[in-house]
Design a protein around this motif. Structure first.
Motif, short mmCIF file in Angstrom:
data_model
loop_
_atom_site.label_atom_id
_atom_site.label_comp_id
_atom_site.label_asym_id
_atom_site.label_seq_id
_atom_site.Cartn_x
_atom_site.Cartn_y
_atom_site.Cartn_z
N LEU A 5 44.15 31.81 68.81
CA LEU A 5 42.96 31.39 68.07
C LEU A 5 43.12 31.68 66.58
O LEU A 5 42.68 30.90 65.72
CB LEU A 5 41.72 32.09 68.63
N MET A 6 43.75 32.80 66.24
CA MET A 6 43.99 33.11 64.83
C MET A 6 44.94 32.09 64.20
O MET A 6 44.73 31.66 63.05
CB MET A 6 44.57 34.52 64.70
N ILE A 7 45.97 31.69 64.93
CA ILE A 7 46.89 30.67 64.41
C ILE A 7 46.14 29.37 64.15
O ILE A 7 46.35 28.70 63.12
CB ILE A 7 48.05 30.45 65.40
N VAL A 8 45.26 29.00 65.07
CA VAL A 8 44.50 27.76 64.93
C VAL A 8 43.67 27.75 63.66
O VAL A 8 43.55 26.71 62.98
CB VAL A 8 43.60 27.56 66.17
N PHE A 9 43.12 28.90 63.27
CA PHE A 9 42.23 28.93 62.11
C PHE A 9 42.88 29.49 60.84
O PHE A 9 42.29 29.39 59.76
CB PHE A 9 40.97 29.73 62.45
N ILE A 59 48.63 38.44 63.26
CA ILE A 59 49.20 37.50 64.22
C ILE A 59 50.54 38.03 64.72
O ILE A 59 50.92 37.82 65.88
CB ILE A 59 49.36 36.11 63.57
N ILE A 60 51.25 38.74 63.86
CA ILE A 60 52.51 39.36 64.26
C ILE A 60 52.25 40.64 65.04
O ILE A 60 52.93 40.92 66.05
CB ILE A 60 53.36 39.65 63.01
N PHE A 61 51.27 41.43 64.60
CA PHE A 61 51.05 42.74 65.21
C PHE A 61 50.36 42.67 66.57
O PHE A 61 50.72 43.40 67.50
CB PHE A 61 50.24 43.62 64.26
N LEU A 62 49.36 41.80 66.71
CA LEU A 62 48.56 41.82 67.94
C LEU A 62 49.39 41.52 69.20
O LEU A 62 49.20 42.20 70.22
CB LEU A 62 47.40 40.83 67.81
#
Length: 838
Positions: free
Chosen positions: A219-223, A271-274
């Motif tokens: 979802l973070m990548i999408v936004f 996005i890398i850490f999660l």
């Protein structure tokens, strides 16, 4: 469906059932491996490619550290060094970190969820090949001195055509394009897979935390990623067409790039850490032999980190003069993001404390991760303090903080995961003694390399310098950092060599050396598990010791293939209740050829081969249409028996269909790109004393006609969607054609009205942002023309029917969105000057 009624029985399986399943999922061999789409293959290739880029970026880093080991070094010149640090940062962030975590997800997530595969395997394979082909070509620019040299953040005006006239910046801008497409395609696949293809009984709140992490990450990548796509579009338009979005002399603003870039850039850190945090949450309970303390709190912490990360983009613009309110809010958000991160850390520590922890290599890497990441978090809290950040901004203190967070927060968990999940590859563990040495070298080398950078930064050493004079107090710290970098590289190389050696060994049964609790440790074949398990807890292999035997015996769901092809189950989002059968695409060439065409389009544009790039892009589109043409086909029967006499629908429609939700997510990506372009228009407008600026005008007419045509287009397509299955197929086709013509007419009316008042995007940034909005809508005209022709072709071919209407439903979602976007463009450009004037 859940409870005792769904528990497996001991009925013998029919003869030939297993052979049919194996036949449907048989992997291609020889050169036909290029056609593979199975997650067990694509995920491993994906991860291997990401690790190769990790090695390449590491080599660039070692050259940089050697250059800085002593003052006045002449190993490389200033221009070469600028290319090295730009490529190092770009490759690490775009070609290693994000692809690596997506690769692990593609490889492991279906097995972890109990699914046969991800729902759109050709999309995963397309994403991988576009990334691998384009990424390799992009990395090779460093061998020819043609790499970008403006930093991995590419700030204007340093990257403007005037200051950077070569093609290095274009390689970055267009190269990032296909990398982002790959990442977004993977995100769509992972979101839909997590939400809709979990094993029956696996509730959303009880699914593995790695799945939670990938859901939030997707979802973070999408936004987040669409913002950088919009930014790269604008900067490349400025370089190619002289549209002055970032040129102050013509109304542009370099800070606009920073807003767009860091709205993507700071969430990208998380996005890398999660996903790495999700891996840690899987490994810690397994290595401690006890359930994770605070599973629910850790899941909510993942959501919290993802949400708060979007408030932090100004964190990188503390010294840009944005005003006190922005600084206060961003400082508060920078402190706040530490809270959910700390919740996860405390959950891991408490689990280790409660469990029985050994000294296996995965545990050692996890302990190293804890130490390094906590230190990185502490320096993150320090730079959240505005006065302190002013002092260390753009110093080596920030370089040290960044690496403590990213390498400590991602590389150490990834290497722990390599040692933990290695038996899933060929059945062999990585050598334990070598793993311990690798961990020790990486831990000591990392801290020796990056801790001195804190001190050098506090002593005044700025970032991005290729040399320095003696006597500044930096020499000893740089010498230590260089030595540490080589020690760290030796440790990382030791693990990677062991991975290669282990992969080259003969296959043997994977086993479960850790007695792990999650489903990926069930016996896996190309089709996943022999049958899809019924799940009733967070730790199914611990809570039901006989589950592995039951699954291998085919006593759970979908023990065979219903229609002779590749299939998995669709379950409900919250409770994991069994809903329907979902047929999965098999191997083929079209996704591979589409990826080649996509990479060729961007790469050929970079070297200004417009005709060849256009042909390559059209070839990619033709391949994509070809593979979608094969997918939307009616099932042989309306229902499917999936085990124990349970019958479910063989076709999911509308909102019950995973493909419909894939279309919704794609619309969200598109809308976020549009929102970024609209923000750019508003940002430039707000800087004006008079809006529109002198020499530019807002059209006096055309708005009513354009909006009316857009509404007519939407209404016509809505009517067409209701005609499916009714007599008069020609009426449906006519409605689609009229809807397409209406959308084209609306764009023509709006464009003509702007041209009549003399829209000149080269004269002023305001006009350039209007032209960018119109160009984006023009792209949607092209897409809807393709969609309209495609729908008409399917209708005449007899492939548009009630039991094969997913194509129409998905196109309708995008179509109605494009209409809303067109109306928003018409109103935004015309009403914003009136609002500002009022």
């Amino acid at each position: 469906m859940s409870g005792e009624q769904d528990l497996p029985n001991d009925l013998p399986r029919p003869d030939g059932e297993l052979e049919a399943l194996q036949r449907a999922w048989r992997r291609p061999t020889g050169w036909r491996r290029l056609t593979a789409v199975n997650n067990n293959q694509i995920g491993v290739w994906y991860l291997a490619t990401a690790l190769a880029f990790f090695v390449g970026a590491g080599v660039l880093a070692l050259v940089m550290r050697t250059q800085l080991a002593l003052p006045g070094s002449t190993l490389v010149g200033a221009g070469t060094y600028n290319q090295l640090f730009t490529m190092h940062g770009t490759v690490m962030m775009f070609l290693f970190a994000v692809p690596a975590v997506e690769a692990v997800a593609v490889w492991l997530l279906p097995n972890m969820l109990g699914a046969r595969d991800l729902p759109f395997p050709r999309l995963s394979a397309y994403a991988f090949w576009a990334y691998a082909i384009g990424g390799f070509a992009f990395f090779c620019t460093v061998l020819f001195g043609a790499s970008p040299d403006g930093g991995w953040f590419m700030y204007p005006p340093l990257t403007s055509k005037e200051i950077s006239p070569g093609i290095g910046a274009d390689w970055w801008l267009l190269g990032i394009g296909f990398i982002e497409i790959s990442a977004i395609a993977g995100a769509i696949e992972l979101i839909v897979g997590v939400l809709f293809t979990r094993a029956p009984g696996m509730r959303l709140k009880d699914m593995p935390l790695f799945a939670w992490a990938m859901l939030v990450t997707g979802l973070m990548i999408v936004f987040a990623f669409p913002a950088i796509i919009a930014g790269t579009i604008l900067l490349e338009l400025e370089r190619a067409l002289d549209w002055p979005f970032f040129i102050p002399a013509r109304g542009g603003d370099p800070l606009l790039w920073q807003h767009l870039f860091w709205f993507f850039g700071h969430p990208e850190v998380y996005i890398i850490f999660l996903p790495a945090a999700g891996m840690v949450s899987m490994l810690v309970p397994a290595m401690a032999r006890t359930p994770l303390v605070g599973h629910g709190a850790a899941a909510w912490a993942l959501v919290g980190v993802g949400a708060v990360s979007f408030l932090l983009w100004i964190h990188h613009m503390f010294s840009a003069g944005l005003g006190p309110l922005a600084l206060y809010l961003t400082s508060a958000a920078s402190f706040a993001v530490a809270i959910p991160s700390a919740v996860q850390v405390f959950a891991w520590i408490a689990t280790f404390w409660r469990g029985r922890v050994g000294t296996e290599t995965p545990t050692l890497f996890l302990l190293g991760f804890h130490f390094i990441f906590v230190l990185g978090g502490l320096t993150g809290v320090m730079v959240a303090v505005v006065p302190f950040d002013w002092q260390v901004h753009d110093s080596y203190f920030i370089v040290a903080h960044l690496h403590y967070v990213l390498i400590g927060g991602m590389v150490f968990p990834l290497f722990a995961g390599l040692h933990y999940w290695a038996p899933l590859l060929k059945g062999h563990r990585l050598p334990e003694r070598a793993g311990r040495w690798s961990c020790a070298l990486m831990f000591v080398g990392f801290n020796l390399a990056f801790f001195p950078m804190h001190i050098a930064g506090l002593a005044g050493m700025p970032r991005r310098v290729y040399t320095y004079e003696a006597g500044l107090g930096w020499t000893a710290w740089n010498a230590l950092a260089t030595a540490g970098a080589y020690v760290f590289a030796a440790g990382a190389l030791l693990t990677l060599v062991n991975v290669v050696r282990t992969v080259l060994r003969e296959d043997r049964p994977q086993g479960d050396p850790w007695q792990a609790p999650s489903l990926e440790w069930l016996q896996q074949e190309d089709y996943g598990t022999r049958s899809i398990p019924q799940v009733a807890s967070r730790y199914p292999l611990w809570d039901r010791p006989t589950l592995a035997e039951e699954v291998v015996a085919g006593r759970h769901w979908l023990p065979g293939t219903v229609f002779g092809g590749r299939e998995t189950l669709v379950t409900s989002v919250l409770q994991g209740e069994l809903r329907s059968l979902f047929r999965i695409a098999g191997d083929g060439w079209l996704h591979f050829l589409a990826a080649v065409g996509t990479a060729g389009f961007f790469l050929l544009l970079t070297v200004e081969q417009v005709a060849l790039a256009t042909a390559s892009g059209l070839f990619a589109i033709a391949c994509i249409l070809g593979w979608t043409w094969q997918l939307d086909r009616p099932p042989p029967a309306a229902t499917a028996e999936v085990g124990r006499g349970v019958v479910v629908p063989a076709l999911a429609r509308g909102r019950a269909s995973p493909s419909w939700w894939g279309a919704i997510i794609l619309v969200a990506v598109d809308a976020t790109i549009y929102a970024s372009l609209a923000f750019s228009h508003v940002h430039v407008s707000m800087k004006l004393d008079v809006c529109p600026p002198p020499g530019a005008s807002v059209p006096a007419g055309g708005a009513v006609g354009a909006v009316a045509a857009l509404l007519a287009s939407s209404a016509l397509l809505a009517w067409a969607t209701r005609r499916v299955g009714r007599p008069g197929q020609r009426l449906l086709c006519a409605a689609v054609v009229l809807a397409t013509a209406s959308f084209l007419a609306a764009f023509g009316i709006d464009l003509a009205s702007h041209l009549q008042v003399g829209l000149a995007p080269r004269n002023h940034a305001w006009s350039a942002t209007v032209a960018a909005l119109l160009a984006w809508q023009g792209l949607h005209v092209f897409v809807l023309l393709l969609m309209g022709a495609y729908l008409v072709a399917r209708s005449f071919a007899g492939r548009l029917r009630p039991d094969a209407r997913a194509t129409l439903d998905n196109c309708a979602v995008f179509w109605h969105y494009a209409v809303v976007q067109g109306i928003a463009t018409v109103l935004l450009v015309r009403l914003l000057p009136q609002w500002m004037g009022g």
